[in-house]
Enzyme design. Structure first.
Site, PDB file in Angstrom:
ATOM      1  N   ASN A   1      34.026  47.709  -9.978  1.00 28.40           N
ATOM      2  CA  ASN A   1      34.828  46.541  -9.581  1.00 28.40           C
ATOM      3  C   ASN A   1      33.761  45.730  -8.697  1.00 28.40           C
ATOM      4  OD1 ASN A   1      34.372  48.836  -7.870  1.00 28.40           O
ATOM      5  ND2 ASN A   1      35.565  48.338  -6.145  1.00 28.40           N
ATOM      6  N   ILE A   2      34.313  44.192  -8.862  1.00 29.88           N
ATOM      7  CA  ILE A   2      33.841  43.397  -8.198  1.00 29.88           C
ATOM      8  C   ILE A   2      34.539  42.417  -7.213  1.00 29.88           C
ATOM      9  CG2 ILE A   2      32.192  41.255  -8.561  1.00 29.88           C
ATOM     10  CD1 ILE A   2      31.729  42.380 -11.466  1.00 29.88           C
ATOM     11  N   GLU A   3      34.252  42.601  -5.988  1.00 32.70           N
ATOM     12  CA  GLU A   3      35.196  42.170  -4.705  1.00 32.70           C
ATOM     13  C   GLU A   3      34.769  40.834  -4.593  1.00 32.70           C
ATOM     14  OE1 GLU A   3      35.729  44.962  -1.646  1.00 32.70           O
ATOM     15  OE2 GLU A   3      36.816  46.147  -3.261  1.00 32.70           O
TER      16      GLU A   3
ATOM     17  N   CYS B   1      38.951  44.618 -11.061  1.00 37.44           N
ATOM     18  CA  CYS B   1      38.672  45.983 -11.073  1.00 37.44           C
ATOM     19  C   CYS B   1      37.588  46.432 -12.294  1.00 37.44           C
ATOM     20  CB  CYS B   1      40.141  46.605 -11.556  1.00 37.44           C
ATOM     21  SG  CYS B   1      41.277  46.515 -10.269  1.00 37.44           S
TER      22      CYS B   1
ATOM     23  N   GLU C   1      38.031  48.600 -14.331  1.00 42.56           N
ATOM     24  CA  GLU C   1      38.439  49.066 -15.755  1.00 42.56           C
ATOM     25  C   GLU C   1      38.654  47.531 -16.680  1.00 42.56           C
ATOM     26  OE1 GLU C   1      39.638  49.905 -12.957  1.00 42.56           O
ATOM     27  OE2 GLU C   1      40.919  51.938 -13.163  1.00 42.56           O
TER      28      GLU C   1
ATOM     29  N   CYS D   1      44.947  51.056 -11.975  1.00 44.61           N
ATOM     30  CA  CYS D   1      46.071  50.329 -11.348  1.00 44.61           C
ATOM     31  C   CYS D   1      47.120  49.663 -12.526  1.00 44.61           C
ATOM     32  CB  CYS D   1      45.665  49.219 -10.296  1.00 44.61           C
ATOM     33  SG  CYS D   1      44.845  47.673 -11.314  1.00 44.61           S
TER      34      CYS D   1
ATOM     35  N   CYS E   1      45.632  47.053 -14.824  1.00 49.07           N
ATOM     36  CA  CYS E   1      44.512  47.540 -15.492  1.00 49.07           C
ATOM     37  C   CYS E   1      45.278  48.328 -16.896  1.00 49.07           C
ATOM     38  CB  CYS E   1      43.563  48.377 -14.685  1.00 49.07           C
ATOM     39  SG  CYS E   1      42.500  47.530 -13.902  1.00 49.07           S
TER      40      CYS E   1
HETATM   41  N1  THU Z   1      40.191  49.314  -8.083  1.00 48.52           N
HETATM   42  C1  THU Z   1      39.567  49.479  -9.307  1.00 48.52           C
HETATM   43  O1  THU Z   1      38.266  48.876  -9.448  1.00 48.52           O
HETATM   44  N2  THU Z   1      40.259  50.176 -10.173  1.00 48.52           N
HETATM   45  C2  THU Z   1      41.340  50.716  -9.923  1.00 48.52           C
HETATM   46  O2  THU Z   1      42.127  51.124 -10.946  1.00 48.52           O
HETATM   47  C3  THU Z   1      41.793  50.653  -8.606  1.00 48.52           C
HETATM   48  C4  THU Z   1      41.403  49.572  -7.694  1.00 48.52           C
HETATM   49  C5  THU Z   1      39.195  48.384  -7.114  1.00 48.52           C
HETATM   50  C6  THU Z   1      39.693  47.345  -6.750  1.00 48.52           C
HETATM   51  C7  THU Z   1      39.275  47.125  -5.408  1.00 48.52           C
HETATM   52  O3  THU Z   1      37.875  46.555  -5.199  1.00 48.52           O
HETATM   53  C8  THU Z   1      39.078  48.373  -4.808  1.00 48.52           C
HETATM   54  O4  THU Z   1      39.244  49.308  -5.741  1.00 48.52           O
HETATM   55  C9  THU Z   1      40.093  48.553  -3.765  1.00 48.52           C
HETATM   56  O5  THU Z   1      41.421  48.457  -4.245  1.00 48.52           O
END
Ligand code: THU
Length: 145
Positions: A58-60, A69, A71, A102, A105
């Site tokens: 994940n890259i915020e 996300c 995935e 999620c 995804c």
């Molecule tokens: N996140 C994912 O990378 N994959 C998921 O299926 C659930 C959520 C990440 C997004 C965000 O950076 C962090 O988890 C919190 O939601």
């Protein structure tokens, strides 16, 4: 091993070795997560039927909404490299509950990967493996257009 223990052990679902290995790729990708806002690091590893593996984390973003996300990063990396024919994806996070993909995804995975095995693991090695069709029953896809 006592008879009772043997019976209990046989009820523990066996995880195919290759999914455990895919989980290790997701675990390594998780360490590259950029998650300074949620501090919730996720790693994913997508596998083709030929055995090629593409990872994602994940890259915020400070704007929150632009967060990607793990995935979807893995899927888009794979698609942009021209890979096709996926059979499994592993997702690793560290939380009290196993982390499933999620909703968005699941939709993206369905579009590009179809009914793949989704292997979810935490850092303690607890895991759950389901088909994407169980996580996304009655999907909307090209057949609906
Ligand atoms: N996140 C994912 O990378 N994959 C998921 O299926 C659930 C959520 C990440 C997004 C965000 O950076 C962090 O988890 C919190 O939601």
């Amino acid at each position: 091993m006592t008879r009772k223990k043997k019976a209990a052990a046989s009820r523990v679902p066996r995880i195919p070795k290759d999914l455990r290995e895919l989980g290790r790729f997701a675990r390594a990708a998780r360490r590259r997560a950029h998650a300074p806002f949620s501090r919730f690091k996720v790693g994913a590893a997508l596998r083709t039927r030929k055995g090629e593996i593409v990872t994602g984390c994940n890259i915020e973003n400070a704007s929150y909404g632009l967060t990607l996300c793990a995935e979807r990063v893995a899927v888009f990396k794979a698609v942009s490299e021209g890979l096709k024919g996926f059979d499994a994806v592993a997702v690793v996070a560290d939380a009290r509950r196993i982390t499933p993909p999620c909703g968005p995804c699941r939709q993206i995975l369905w579009e590009f990967c179809g009914d793949v095995l989704v292997h979810m693991e935490d850092l303690r090695g607890r895991s759950l493996t389901m088909r994407l069709s169980e996580l996304l029953p009655l999907p909307f896809d090209a057949r609906n257009l």
